[in-house]
Write a protein that holds these residues in place. Structure first.
Motif, mmCIF file in Angstrom:
data_model
loop_
_atom_site.group_PDB
_atom_site.id
_atom_site.type_symbol
_atom_site.label_atom_id
_atom_site.label_comp_id
_atom_site.label_asym_id
_atom_site.label_seq_id
_atom_site.Cartn_x
_atom_site.Cartn_y
_atom_site.Cartn_z
ATOM 1 N N UNK A 189 33.191 51.355 36.036
ATOM 2 C CA UNK A 189 32.683 49.985 36.123
ATOM 3 C C UNK A 189 33.830 48.994 36.252
ATOM 4 N N UNK A 190 34.911 49.241 35.539
ATOM 5 C CA UNK A 190 36.127 48.414 35.606
ATOM 6 C C UNK A 190 36.601 48.297 37.061
ATOM 7 N N UNK A 191 36.758 49.433 37.709
ATOM 8 C CA UNK A 191 37.263 49.437 39.085
ATOM 9 C C UNK A 191 36.238 48.886 40.080
ATOM 10 N N UNK A 192 34.964 49.110 39.804
ATOM 11 C CA UNK A 192 33.917 48.551 40.676
ATOM 12 C C UNK A 192 33.933 47.024 40.613
ATOM 13 N N UNK A 193 34.160 46.454 39.440
ATOM 14 C CA UNK A 193 34.231 44.995 39.292
ATOM 15 C C UNK A 193 35.388 44.436 40.117
ATOM 16 N N UNK A 194 36.516 45.109 40.090
ATOM 17 C CA UNK A 194 37.668 44.680 40.896
ATOM 18 C C UNK A 194 37.337 44.754 42.378
ATOM 19 N N UNK A 195 36.713 45.849 42.787
ATOM 20 C CA UNK A 195 36.322 46.020 44.189
ATOM 21 C C UNK A 195 35.408 44.894 44.650
ATOM 22 N N UNK A 196 34.398 44.576 43.826
ATOM 23 C CA UNK A 196 33.431 43.547 44.214
ATOM 24 C C UNK A 196 34.095 42.165 44.264
ATOM 25 N N UNK A 197 35.016 41.894 43.367
ATOM 26 C CA UNK A 197 35.731 40.620 43.391
ATOM 27 C C UNK A 197 36.583 40.513 44.660
ATOM 28 N N UNK A 198 37.237 41.594 45.023
ATOM 29 C CA UNK A 198 38.092 41.598 46.213
ATOM 30 C C UNK A 198 37.289 41.435 47.500
ATOM 31 N N UNK A 199 36.029 41.843 47.473
ATOM 32 C CA UNK A 199 35.177 41.730 48.656
ATOM 33 C C UNK A 199 34.722 40.297 48.915
ATOM 34 N N UNK A 200 34.913 39.412 47.937
ATOM 35 C CA UNK A 200 34.449 38.029 48.068
ATOM 36 C C UNK A 200 35.399 37.209 48.939
ATOM 37 N N UNK A 201 34.832 36.371 49.798
ATOM 38 C CA UNK A 201 35.628 35.472 50.619
ATOM 39 C C UNK A 201 36.298 34.396 49.774
ATOM 40 N N UNK A 202 35.867 34.269 48.498
ATOM 41 C CA UNK A 202 36.444 33.255 47.609
ATOM 42 C C UNK A 202 37.755 33.701 46.970
ATOM 43 N N UNK A 203 38.176 34.924 47.233
ATOM 44 C CA UNK A 203 39.410 35.461 46.656
ATOM 45 C C UNK A 203 40.457 35.578 47.756
#
Length: 223
Positions: free
Chosen positions: A194-208
């Motif tokens: 879940x830790x790594x999935x959260x990072x993945x999903x954050x990185x997928x955002x155009x806001x990052x």
């Protein structure tokens, strides 16, 4: 308006190709007609004055349930609470859960916390997901950070749709409140997956931006 006429109107908007697509994506006990979400929202608005009648219709089709949830989500807070349990009990899939965004909660966040805790304690996969998605939509603020961490710890992340909701919530915190989000990761509040999935999903955002993505890469945990 009768249930039969309501279903006939819904069927007039149904698309067979979209129905097949949805059946592959949404696992639900309700029959799926294949009506697109914007159309469902328009129908909910069209019949808002008949909310009591529509709520009483059978829960045979996914689209009818979606429209019910849309209608309830626009009600004043006290009236909304009267339908809350019935609505949450209908959520047997991610699409119904995530599409339910009651506007009145924003002005009643503190009072609504007891409802969130009560629903969370039911313990089912979509009860927990509902609470996590509500936190994501209305509570990503510093004043609720300790509360969010409590739910992150207690959530049953072995359940797939809870796991994904936790990752989505933490990703949203990483985007909106980066310092708080990194604190969650650095404190290792989540399991590795879940830790790594959260990072993945954050990185997928155009806001990052790229700099923040590089920073997030350093917070991954090797499995």
């Amino acid at each position: 308006m009768t249930y039969e006429s309501f279903i006939e109107e819904l069927k007039s908007y149904a698309e067979e190709g979209f129905k097949i697509f949805q059946e592959r994506l949404i696992f639900t006990s309700f029959k799926i007609l294949g009506v697109r979400t914007p159309t469902l929202r328009k129908l909910a608005k069209k019949y808002q004055s008949e909310v009591k009648s529509v709520i009483a219709f059978p829960n045979e089709y996914y689209e009818v349930v979606f429209i019910k949830l849309c209608m309830v989500s626009t009600l004043p807070y006290k009236q909304f609470l009267g339908y809350l349990d019935e609505c949450v009990e209908l959520m047997d899939n991610w699409a119904l859960c995530d599409g339910f965004k009651p506007k009145c909660v924003r002005e009643n966040r503190a009072e609504f916390l007891k409802e969130l805790e009560r629903i969370f304690l039911y313990g089912g996969e979509f009860y927990e997901r509902f609470v996590l998605v509500m936190l994501l939509n209305y509570y990503v603020e510093e004043e609720y950070f300790s509360l969010i961490k409590s739910y992150l710890k207690r959530a049953d992340k072995q359940k797939y749709y809870v796991h994904m909701a936790v990752a989505w919530l933490v990703a949203e915190i990483l985007i909106k409140r980066p310092t708080l989000g990194e604190e969650i990761l650095e404190d290792r509040l989540l399991d590795v997956k879940t830790h790594n999935k959260a990072i993945q999903k954050a990185k997928e955002s155009f806001r990052v931006d790229e700099e923040k993505k590089e920073r997030l890469n350093t917070l991954k945990i090797k499995e």
